[in-house]
Write a protein that holds these residues in place. Structure first.
Motif, PDB file in Angstrom:
ATOM      1  N   THR A  48      24.808  31.348  67.136  1.00 49.54           N
ATOM      2  CA  THR A  48      24.557  30.360  68.186  1.00 49.54           C
ATOM      3  C   THR A  48      25.652  30.362  69.244  1.00 49.54           C
ATOM      4  O   THR A  48      25.527  29.707  70.273  1.00 49.54           O
ATOM      5  CB  THR A  48      24.468  28.932  67.606  1.00 49.54           C
ATOM      6  OG1 THR A  48      25.743  28.581  67.072  1.00 49.54           O
ATOM      7  CG2 THR A  48      23.396  28.819  66.565  1.00 49.54           C
ATOM      8  N   GLY A  49      26.741  31.072  68.965  1.00 52.11           N
ATOM      9  CA  GLY A  49      27.865  31.087  69.883  1.00 52.11           C
ATOM     10  C   GLY A  49      28.773  29.891  69.695  1.00 52.11           C
ATOM     11  O   GLY A  49      29.737  29.710  70.422  1.00 52.11           O
ATOM     12  N   LYS A  50      28.496  29.071  68.727  1.00 52.64           N
ATOM     13  CA  LYS A  50      29.293  27.872  68.483  1.00 52.64           C
ATOM     14  C   LYS A  50      29.769  27.822  67.031  1.00 52.64           C
ATOM     15  O   LYS A  50      29.915  26.751  66.454  1.00 52.64           O
ATOM     16  CB  LYS A  50      28.474  26.629  68.822  1.00 52.64           C
ATOM     17  CG  LYS A  50      28.113  26.587  70.288  1.00 52.64           C
ATOM     18  CD  LYS A  50      27.318  25.378  70.651  1.00 52.64           C
ATOM     19  CE  LYS A  50      27.004  25.488  72.148  1.00 52.64           C
ATOM     20  NZ  LYS A  50      26.186  24.432  72.626  1.00 52.64           N
ATOM     21  N   GLY A  51      29.967  29.008  66.448  1.00 56.87           N
ATOM     22  CA  GLY A  51      30.461  29.083  65.084  1.00 56.87           C
ATOM     23  C   GLY A  51      29.405  28.839  64.021  1.00 56.87           C
ATOM     24  O   GLY A  51      29.730  28.677  62.852  1.00 56.87           O
ATOM     25  N   GLN A  52      28.131  28.790  64.412  1.00 58.49           N
ATOM     26  CA  GLN A  52      27.046  28.605  63.464  1.00 58.49           C
ATOM     27  C   GLN A  52      26.001  29.681  63.667  1.00 58.49           C
ATOM     28  O   GLN A  52      25.977  30.360  64.694  1.00 58.49           O
ATOM     29  CB  GLN A  52      26.392  27.230  63.625  1.00 58.49           C
ATOM     30  CG  GLN A  52      27.282  26.073  63.257  1.00 58.49           C
ATOM     31  CD  GLN A  52      26.518  24.756  63.322  1.00 58.49           C
ATOM     32  OE1 GLN A  52      25.550  24.611  64.050  1.00 58.49           O
ATOM     33  NE2 GLN A  52      26.974  23.787  62.544  1.00 58.49           N
ATOM     34  N   GLU A  53      25.127  29.804  62.688  1.00 61.08           N
ATOM     35  CA  GLU A  53      24.019  30.738  62.775  1.00 61.08           C
ATOM     36  C   GLU A  53      22.708  29.983  62.601  1.00 61.08           C
ATOM     37  O   GLU A  53      22.657  28.946  61.937  1.00 61.08           O
ATOM     38  CB  GLU A  53      24.109  31.796  61.675  1.00 61.08           C
ATOM     39  CG  GLU A  53      25.261  32.753  61.815  1.00 61.08           C
ATOM     40  CD  GLU A  53      25.279  33.786  60.708  1.00 61.08           C
ATOM     41  OE1 GLU A  53      25.683  34.915  60.998  1.00 61.08           O
ATOM     42  OE2 GLU A  53      24.888  33.459  59.566  1.00 61.08           O
ATOM     43  N   VAL A  54      21.668  30.529  63.196  1.00 63.84           N
ATOM     44  CA  VAL A  54      20.304  30.066  62.976  1.00 63.84           C
ATOM     45  C   VAL A  54      19.565  31.227  62.328  1.00 63.84           C
ATOM     46  O   VAL A  54      19.605  32.350  62.830  1.00 63.84           O
ATOM     47  CB  VAL A  54      19.614  29.676  64.301  1.00 63.84           C
ATOM     48  CG1 VAL A  54      18.155  29.347  64.068  1.00 63.84           C
ATOM     49  CG2 VAL A  54      20.330  28.513  64.950  1.00 63.84           C
ATOM     50  N   GLU A  55      18.924  30.965  61.205  1.00 61.93           N
ATOM     51  CA  GLU A  55      18.114  31.995  60.564  1.00 61.93           C
ATOM     52  C   GLU A  55      16.690  31.856  61.079  1.00 61.93           C
ATOM     53  O   GLU A  55      16.115  30.762  61.077  1.00 61.93           O
ATOM     54  CB  GLU A  55      18.138  31.872  59.051  1.00 61.93           C
ATOM     55  CG  GLU A  55      17.388  33.004  58.385  1.00 61.93           C
ATOM     56  CD  GLU A  55      17.563  33.040  56.883  1.00 61.93           C
ATOM     57  OE1 GLU A  55      16.937  33.908  56.264  1.00 61.93           O
ATOM     58  OE2 GLU A  55      18.311  32.222  56.330  1.00 61.93           O
ATOM     59  N   VAL A  56      16.120  32.974  61.533  1.00 62.73           N
ATOM     60  CA  VAL A  56      14.773  32.998  62.088  1.00 62.73           C
ATOM     61  C   VAL A  56      13.911  33.917  61.233  1.00 62.73           C
ATOM     62  O   VAL A  56      14.326  35.029  60.894  1.00 62.73           O
ATOM     63  CB  VAL A  56      14.786  33.520  63.545  1.00 62.73           C
ATOM     64  CG1 VAL A  56      13.379  33.699  64.070  1.00 62.73           C
ATOM     65  CG2 VAL A  56      15.581  32.581  64.433  1.00 62.73           C
ATOM     66  N   LEU A  57      12.716  33.442  60.891  1.00 67.20           N
ATOM     67  CA  LEU A  57      11.741  34.232  60.154  1.00 67.20           C
ATOM     68  C   LEU A  57      10.415  34.104  60.891  1.00 67.20           C
ATOM     69  O   LEU A  57       9.969  32.990  61.180  1.00 67.20           O
ATOM     70  CB  LEU A  57      11.609  33.730  58.718  1.00 67.20           C
ATOM     71  CG  LEU A  57      10.542  34.364  57.849  1.00 67.20           C
ATOM     72  CD1 LEU A  57      10.797  35.853  57.669  1.00 67.20           C
ATOM     73  CD2 LEU A  57      10.496  33.673  56.494  1.00 67.20           C
TER      74      LEU A  57
END
Length: 124
Positions: free
Chosen positions: A89-98
């Motif tokens: 996300t560019g903010k130290g987090q991730e989004v998992e997409v399926l």
């Protein structure tokens, strides 16, 4: 399109007509209208991208999964059920997409399965 959200995970399941629309138009969108104004809508889109990597964005009440051309072609033209990715996300987090093709539910009424892909588990 069915959308499921849990924490930082988002899952899109598309029926055959939606996959066909994505292949033809390069975009498919689901809208939840909480009111009559555009500001009262929450949108989820799958969109073709010229970028080489899977990406996600959120702008103007719309979550968009950007799908690279090669991946989109493979997914819409073959037996590939789905694809996924962990996106920074560019903010130290991730989004998992399926993103998946939606199979018919074996115990659902026929009307609920309209437009779905045949379930491979149906052939016993």
């Amino acid at each position: 399109m069915k959308i499921r959200i849990l924490g930082n995970t988002i899952r899109f399941r598309l029926k055959q007509p939606e996959v066909d629309q994505f292949k033809k138009d390069g975009k498919v969108t689901e809208v939840i209208a909480f009111g009559a104004r555009l500001e009262d809508q929450l949108c989820f889109s799958l969109a073709l991208s010229s970028e080489p990597d899977l990406a996600i964005s959120f702008q103007a009440n719309t979550t968009t999964v950007h799908v690279p051309q090669a991946l989109a072609e493979k997914w819409t033209s073959t037996d590939l059920v789905g694809f996924n990715g962990r996106l920074d996300t560019g903010k130290g987090q991730e989004v998992e997409v399926l993103v998946e093709k939606d199979f018919a539910c074996l115990d659902a009424p026929e009307a609920d399965n309209e437009g779905t892909y045949p379930n491979p588990k149906a052939a016993c």
